[in-house]
Scaffold this motif. Sequence first.
Motif, short mmCIF file in Angstrom:
data_model
loop_
_atom_site.label_atom_id
_atom_site.label_comp_id
_atom_site.label_asym_id
_atom_site.label_seq_id
_atom_site.Cartn_x
_atom_site.Cartn_y
_atom_site.Cartn_z
N THR A 171 25.20 -50.63 14.32
CA THR A 171 25.07 -51.46 15.25
C THR A 171 24.58 -50.75 16.38
N SER A 172 25.21 -49.75 16.98
CA SER A 172 24.97 -48.83 17.92
C SER A 172 23.64 -48.23 18.08
N ALA A 173 23.12 -48.09 16.53
CA ALA A 173 21.61 -47.49 16.48
C ALA A 173 20.64 -48.78 16.34
N ASP A 174 20.97 -49.90 16.66
CA ASP A 174 20.20 -51.19 16.38
C ASP A 174 19.73 -51.16 14.69
N LEU A 175 20.65 -51.08 13.84
CA LEU A 175 20.67 -51.09 12.33
C LEU A 175 21.62 -52.11 12.01
N SER A 176 21.49 -52.87 10.67
CA SER A 176 22.30 -53.46 10.14
C SER A 176 22.51 -53.06 8.54
N PHE A 177 23.66 -53.01 8.18
CA PHE A 177 24.05 -52.67 6.87
C PHE A 177 23.21 -53.74 5.83
N ASP A 178 22.90 -53.16 4.72
CA ASP A 178 21.77 -53.95 3.63
C ASP A 178 22.21 -53.46 2.23
N GLY A 179 23.61 -53.42 1.90
CA GLY A 179 24.17 -53.35 0.75
C GLY A 179 24.17 -51.85 0.28
N TRP A 180 25.33 -51.79 -0.68
CA TRP A 180 25.64 -50.45 -1.36
C TRP A 180 24.69 -50.37 -2.41
N LEU A 181 24.29 -48.97 -2.84
CA LEU A 181 23.34 -48.68 -3.77
C LEU A 181 23.88 -47.94 -5.12
N THR A 182 25.14 -47.49 -4.94
CA THR A 182 25.85 -47.20 -5.96
C THR A 182 27.21 -47.54 -6.28
N ASP A 183 27.88 -47.67 -7.40
CA ASP A 183 29.15 -48.32 -7.40
C ASP A 183 30.44 -47.63 -6.68
N ASP A 184 30.00 -46.30 -6.43
CA ASP A 184 31.03 -45.38 -5.97
C ASP A 184 30.93 -45.63 -4.30
N ARG A 185 29.94 -46.25 -3.81
CA ARG A 185 29.53 -46.50 -2.29
C ARG A 185 29.44 -45.42 -1.65
N THR A 186 28.70 -44.30 -2.30
CA THR A 186 28.46 -43.01 -1.76
C THR A 186 26.79 -43.28 -1.11
N TRP A 187 26.18 -44.19 -1.34
CA TRP A 187 24.92 -44.68 -1.10
C TRP A 187 24.88 -46.05 -0.71
N PHE A 188 24.32 -46.01 0.48
CA PHE A 188 23.90 -47.42 0.85
C PHE A 188 22.39 -47.56 1.76
N ALA A 189 22.07 -48.78 2.04
CA ALA A 189 21.01 -49.00 2.80
C ALA A 189 21.13 -50.01 3.90
N ALA A 190 20.29 -49.37 4.95
CA ALA A 190 20.32 -50.35 6.22
C ALA A 190 18.92 -50.80 6.52
N ARG A 191 18.95 -51.86 7.59
CA ARG A 191 17.43 -52.39 7.84
C ARG A 191 17.52 -52.13 9.45
N ALA A 192 16.60 -52.30 10.26
CA ALA A 192 16.29 -52.36 11.45
C ALA A 192 16.76 -53.66 11.91
N GLY A 193 17.44 -53.69 13.24
CA GLY A 193 17.78 -54.80 13.93
C GLY A 193 19.27 -55.10 13.52
N ARG A 194 19.88 -55.94 14.28
CA ARG A 194 20.98 -56.51 14.21
C ARG A 194 21.11 -57.88 13.53
N ARG A 195 21.91 -58.04 12.68
CA ARG A 195 22.04 -59.55 11.83
C ARG A 195 22.97 -60.07 12.41
N GLY A 196 22.95 -61.65 12.61
CA GLY A 196 23.93 -62.35 13.32
C GLY A 196 24.86 -62.72 12.46
#
Length: 214
Positions: free
Chosen positions: A189-214
Amino acid sequence: MDVTADGCSVEVYLLLPPAGEPEIVHAAIPPGASILELGSGPGRVTHPLLELGHEVVAVDDSPAMLAHVQTETVCARIADLDLGRTFDAVLLGSHLINTAQDTDRDAVLAAARRHLAPSGRLIVEWHPPEWFDTVASGQGGLIGEVAVELADVVRDGDLLSATARYSARGRHWRQEFTCRRFALGTALTSADLSFDGWLTDDRTWFAARAGRRG
């Protein structure tokens, strides 16, 4: 023997093969997506991504690492990077987000954000909070022909320090590091990013998108 500013041996990184990272990234982004790879090293992940059909710009602060990369390269600190263009995907692997200092992590995420296209995706490898509770000296295994072992694990609040020991072909290397456990949502959030899901079952990889989601 070339060693980077943070203690990485170029020699050992040339021996390390990819360990599934290119496939994780490729599955998370559109075919042919352009990629800005932050902290590319000598191209361990870069070159397979090129073979998978992506245009990759590789960034590292080590000229010795970049000398082995076979695509467009930029020698710079991630925090200082400002190319004046954006990419379909920004890749931040190798747990670089777990910096010891919060200000360094904020600067790295800000660099990733300013290079991310409006519809782009940030792909991140990190040490999730639970890793800090379970990691111990003596853990390790083989990555290709390279034996890797953690030693000297020390915890200090949210900080964890350790030494990575590598051995192959009768040679031995070591790299000391310190990393920090942190709250993912707050950092994004501090970087104007929002979480966009885990990419691996062990949660060592994730994705983010630009902007904050409400």
